[in-house]
Write an enzyme that holds these catalytic residues in place. Structure first.
Site, PDB file in Angstrom:
ATOM      1  N   CYS A  65       6.322   7.053  -0.952  1.00  0.00           N
ATOM      2  CA  CYS A  65       7.613   7.739  -1.081  1.00  0.00           C
ATOM      3  C   CYS A  65       7.894   7.838  -2.579  1.00  0.00           C
ATOM      4  CB  CYS A  65       8.725   7.036  -0.294  1.00  0.00           C
ATOM      5  SG  CYS A  65       9.131   5.357  -0.804  1.00  0.00           S
ATOM      6  N   THR A  67       9.336   5.716  -4.653  1.00  0.00           N
ATOM      7  CA  THR A  67       9.004   4.443  -5.314  1.00  0.00           C
ATOM      8  C   THR A  67       7.995   3.604  -4.539  1.00  0.00           C
ATOM      9  OG1 THR A  67      10.777   3.357  -4.104  1.00  0.00           O
ATOM     10  CG2 THR A  67      11.326   4.261  -6.291  1.00  0.00           C
ATOM     11  N   GLY A  68       7.801   3.906  -3.269  1.00  0.00           N
ATOM     12  CA  GLY A  68       7.000   3.054  -2.383  1.00  0.00           C
ATOM     13  C   GLY A  68       7.859   1.994  -1.705  1.00  0.00           C
ATOM     14  N   GLY A  70      11.124   2.147  -0.151  1.00  0.00           N
ATOM     15  CA  GLY A  70      11.779   2.423   1.126  1.00  0.00           C
ATOM     16  C   GLY A  70      10.806   2.516   2.287  1.00  0.00           C
ATOM     17  N   HIS A  98      -5.478 -11.911  -0.952  1.00  0.00           N
ATOM     18  CA  HIS A  98      -4.598 -13.058  -0.680  1.00  0.00           C
ATOM     19  C   HIS A  98      -3.601 -12.818   0.455  1.00  0.00           C
ATOM     20  CE1 HIS A  98      -5.103 -15.151  -4.875  1.00  0.00           C
ATOM     21  NE2 HIS A  98      -6.264 -14.847  -4.299  1.00  0.00           N
ATOM     22  N   ASN A  99      -3.135 -11.582   0.604  1.00  0.00           N
ATOM     23  CA  ASN A  99      -2.063 -11.314   1.574  1.00  0.00           C
ATOM     24  C   ASN A  99      -2.531 -10.544   2.803  1.00  0.00           C
ATOM     25  OD1 ASN A  99      -0.591 -10.393  -1.447  1.00  0.00           O
ATOM     26  ND2 ASN A  99      -0.083 -12.330  -0.471  1.00  0.00           N
ATOM     27  N   ARG A 132      -7.175 -20.962   2.429  1.00  0.00           N
ATOM     28  CA  ARG A 132      -5.776 -21.329   2.219  1.00  0.00           C
ATOM     29  C   ARG A 132      -4.860 -20.110   2.330  1.00  0.00           C
ATOM     30  NH1 ARG A 132      -7.844 -20.680  -2.863  1.00  0.00           N
ATOM     31  NH2 ARG A 132      -6.485 -19.831  -4.495  1.00  0.00           N
ATOM     32  N   HIS A 133      -5.426 -18.933   2.038  1.00  0.00           N
ATOM     33  CA  HIS A 133      -4.610 -17.720   2.133  1.00  0.00           C
ATOM     34  C   HIS A 133      -4.333 -17.365   3.595  1.00  0.00           C
ATOM     35  CE1 HIS A 133      -5.057 -17.353  -2.109  1.00  0.00           C
ATOM     36  NE2 HIS A 133      -6.385 -17.336  -2.006  1.00  0.00           N
ATOM     37  N   ARG A 136      -1.359 -19.204   4.739  1.00  0.00           N
ATOM     38  CA  ARG A 136      -0.103 -18.629   4.221  1.00  0.00           C
ATOM     39  C   ARG A 136       0.253 -17.322   4.937  1.00  0.00           C
ATOM     40  NH1 ARG A 136      -2.213 -20.108  -1.765  1.00  0.00           N
ATOM     41  NH2 ARG A 136      -1.618 -22.316  -1.702  1.00  0.00           N
TER      42      ARG A 136
HETATM   43  C1  RB5 Z   1      13.999   9.904  -1.829  1.00  0.00           C
HETATM   44  O1  RB5 Z   1      14.883  10.512  -2.702  1.00  0.00           O
HETATM   45  C2  RB5 Z   1      13.757   8.459  -2.249  1.00  0.00           C
HETATM   46  O2  RB5 Z   1      14.891   7.707  -2.030  1.00  0.00           O
HETATM   47  C3  RB5 Z   1      12.568   7.890  -1.526  1.00  0.00           C
HETATM   48  O3  RB5 Z   1      11.452   8.678  -1.754  1.00  0.00           O
HETATM   49  C4  RB5 Z   1      12.161   6.479  -1.896  1.00  0.00           C
HETATM   50  O4  RB5 Z   1      11.969   6.350  -3.259  1.00  0.00           O
HETATM   51  C5  RB5 Z   1      12.969   5.397  -1.322  1.00  0.00           C
HETATM   52  O5  RB5 Z   1      12.680   4.209  -1.448  1.00  0.00           O
END
Ligand code: RB5
Length: 150
Positions: A65, A67-68, A70, A98-99, A132-133, A136
């Site tokens: 998205c 930022t990744g 949401g 690890h995750n 160990r991972h 967790r």
């Molecule tokens: C969309 O505007 C924006 O909120 C979405 O792409 C994302 O960054 C949300 O976490």
């Protein structure tokens, strides 16, 4: 490998480039959308991808998205999902080693396509180290069980 991919309107172009890249590496890709630039709601796509990974319809998933953040938050609400936002290749490798992350996420407004490809490479080529991972990761999944009344 069969890889699912999902995104919101902010990441259509990056998604298409990542899909082409995955195919060039020989992976099968399932696209859960969106393919439209029209404003949409990322939780819908995070949930679709989460369900596809959790059910085994695809082996692993990539969520994009702005930022990744949401879309990964939404995917993480699906039982069995461990989605990690990665803006750098090192985190991507560790997220698998690890995750045991079964989804990685990144932001089309945060990183460029070449960094995205490096992130995908590191995550796909890394192996969960177990040991160990594993204990967790089991603890993480116990948090889910306790809080989802499973
Ligand atoms: C969309 O505007 C924006 O909120 C979405 O792409 C994302 O960054 C949300 O976490």
């Amino acid at each position: 490998m069969k890889i699912g991919i999902a995104n919101d309107h902010s990441a259509v172009d990056m998604k298409n480039e990542v899909v082409d890249y995955l195919k060039s590496l020989g992976h099968e890709v399932v696209n859960y959308g969106t393919d439209s630039y029209e404003s949409c709601n990322y939780p819908e796509y995070g949930e679709k991808l989460g369900n596809a990974v959790a059910s085994g319809e695809v082996d692993q998933g990539i969520a994009i998205c702005g930022t990744g953040a949401g879309i990964s938050l939404a995917a993480n609400k699906v039982n069995g999902i461990r989605a990690v936002v990665c803006s750098d290749p090192y985190t991507a490798r560790m997220a698998k080693e690890h995750n045991d992350a079964n989804i990685i996420a990144f932001g089309a407004r945060v990183i460029g396509i070449e960094t995205a490809k490096c992130i995908v490479d590191e995550w796909l080529n890394a192996k969960f180290e177990g040991g160990r991972h594993a204990a967790r990761v089991d603890m993480i999944m116990d948090v889910e069980k306790r809080n989802h009344n499973l």
